[in-house]
Write an enzyme that holds these catalytic residues in place. Structure first.
Site, PDB file in Angstrom:
ATOM      1  N   GLU A 279      -2.442  11.944   3.099  1.00  0.00           N
ATOM      2  CA  GLU A 279      -3.173  11.404   4.243  1.00  0.00           C
ATOM      3  C   GLU A 279      -2.982  12.308   5.459  1.00  0.00           C
ATOM      4  O   GLU A 279      -1.900  12.845   5.683  1.00  0.00           O
ATOM      5  CB  GLU A 279      -2.696   9.986   4.576  1.00  0.00           C
ATOM      6  CG  GLU A 279      -3.573   9.286   5.609  1.00  0.00           C
ATOM      7  CD  GLU A 279      -3.183   7.840   5.825  1.00  0.00           C
ATOM      8  OE1 GLU A 279      -4.059   7.063   6.240  1.00  0.00           O
ATOM      9  OE2 GLU A 279      -2.005   7.488   5.590  1.00  0.00           O
TER      10      GLU A 279
ATOM     11  N   GLU B 191       0.863  -1.184   0.000  1.00  0.00           N
ATOM     12  CA  GLU B 191       0.000   0.000   0.000  1.00  0.00           C
ATOM     13  C   GLU B 191       0.898   1.231   0.000  1.00  0.00           C
ATOM     14  O   GLU B 191       1.896   1.283   0.720  1.00  0.00           O
ATOM     15  CB  GLU B 191      -0.896   0.001   1.243  1.00  0.00           C
ATOM     16  CG  GLU B 191      -1.692   1.285   1.450  1.00  0.00           C
ATOM     17  CD  GLU B 191      -2.493   1.262   2.748  1.00  0.00           C
ATOM     18  OE1 GLU B 191      -2.927   0.172   3.161  1.00  0.00           O
ATOM     19  OE2 GLU B 191      -2.657   2.336   3.362  1.00  0.00           O
TER      20      GLU B 191
END
Length: 326
Positions: free
Chosen positions: A140, A135
């Site tokens: 974020e 990932e």
């Protein structure tokens, strides 16, 4: 000898240059996102106070709309959420195509911000199961954060050195999801307008993911930054200079792999990835950090349920996403 050397250079140089050029393979803007992405409706894997809705519900409830040059999707900001509901309506979309090495260039005008929010632009394995295949988190943050966090999350035996060629600050070095409560190996950006209200106040900017077998790197430029490379800010069919080029400067975050002196084998940890945009609320990170985020005394879940007007700024406004491969 000089003649033979010159002939060898002439024969080899064009091939070497061609290998460093990037060609556009996919470009998404406006309504193209509706056709190229799947709208997920499953329960949030990160346990957020979130109800992901399908494309029809999103459009009919004004949680998403598109113009020829804009694509917008957001959380609901008009309704009180009953305690019995799955959560506040929001969005999560996944690209139908999976990609590998290349440049992923996002032109973004606005990202979701505010207490209880947890937006992310990221990629994850097509093959799985997670965390097999890896990932990559490009954008974020949670709650009232002001700095972006870029991270890798992987199966065991993928580590980064603390000292790396990046402008950001290393937060963690072990990418293994079994370590440090799935913190992953992260880099916090030092640019004050890389995330949150300051990002939006500048009209957004550009995020670029470079994924190669040697390293994974992320760059950020605000829209008002005079140093943003032309090939990043201007759409083109081909990036003709060796890229990332010398005008790009040092990446904000970089993750060297074993082909480049790192301690993380690329082939065994990363495979083709789908691209995801999502906006969850509370959950494993935003919910845990809520009490110390300056968002008030209520629980994160109560805040989400009873303060719809607090989510006015909880939306993505995307100008374009371009994918280039060598």
């Amino acid at each position: 000898m000089q003649i033979y050397a010159l002939l060898s250079l002439l024969l080899v140089a064009p091939t070497a240059l061609a290998q460093q050029q990037y060609s556009l393979v996919d470009a998404f803007a406006g309504p193209a996102f509706y056709d190229a992405f799947v709208w997920e409706t499953f329960s949030d894997p990160t346990h957020g106070r979130t109800n992901y809705v399908d494309i029809g519900t999103a459009i009919s409830n004004n949680l998403s709309y598109a113009t020829p040059s804009k694509f917008v999707m957001r959380a609901d900001y008009t309704h009180v959420v009953p305690a019995s509901a799955r959560g506040r309506d929001s969005v999560r979309i996944t690209s139908k195509t999976a990609y590998t090495e290349g440049l992923y260039i996002l032109d973004l005008s606005h990202m979701p911000t505010g207490c209880a929010t947890w937006p992310a632009w990221w990629t994850f394995s097509r093959n799985g199961p997670w965390p097999s295949g890896g990932e990559i988190d490009i954008i974020e943050g949670v709650n009232q954060n002001t700095a972006n966090l870029a991270s890798l999350h992987t199966a065991p035996n993928c580590k980064m050195s603390k000292a790396r060629q990046q402008t950001g600050s290393t937060v963690s070095n072990d990418c293994d999801t079994n370590v440090n409560y799935n913190q992953g190996c992260g880099t916090s950006f030092i640019k004050a307008n890389s995330y949150g209200p300051a990002f939006n106040a500048q009209g957004g900017g550009y995020y670029v993911l470079s994924r190669t077998e040697n390293e994974i790197s992320v760059w950020f430029w605000s829209r008002t930054d005079p140093s943003v490379p032309h090939e990043v800010s201007q759409s083109s069919q081909m990036i003709r200079i060796p890229s990332p080029g010398p005008t790009w400067g040092t990446p904000d975050a970089t993750f060297p792999l074993s082909n480049n002196g790192g301690d993380c084998d690329y082939q065994s940890h990363f495979d083709p990835h789908h691209i995801i945009f999502d906006l969850t609320l509370c959950g494993d990170w935003a919910g845990t950090a809520f009490a110390t985020s300056g968002c008030g005394l209520s629980s994160c879940e109560d805040y989400v349920n009873n303060n719809p007007a607090s989510f006015v700024e909880a939306y993505w406004e995307i100008n374009s996403l371009r994918i280039y491969t060598q």
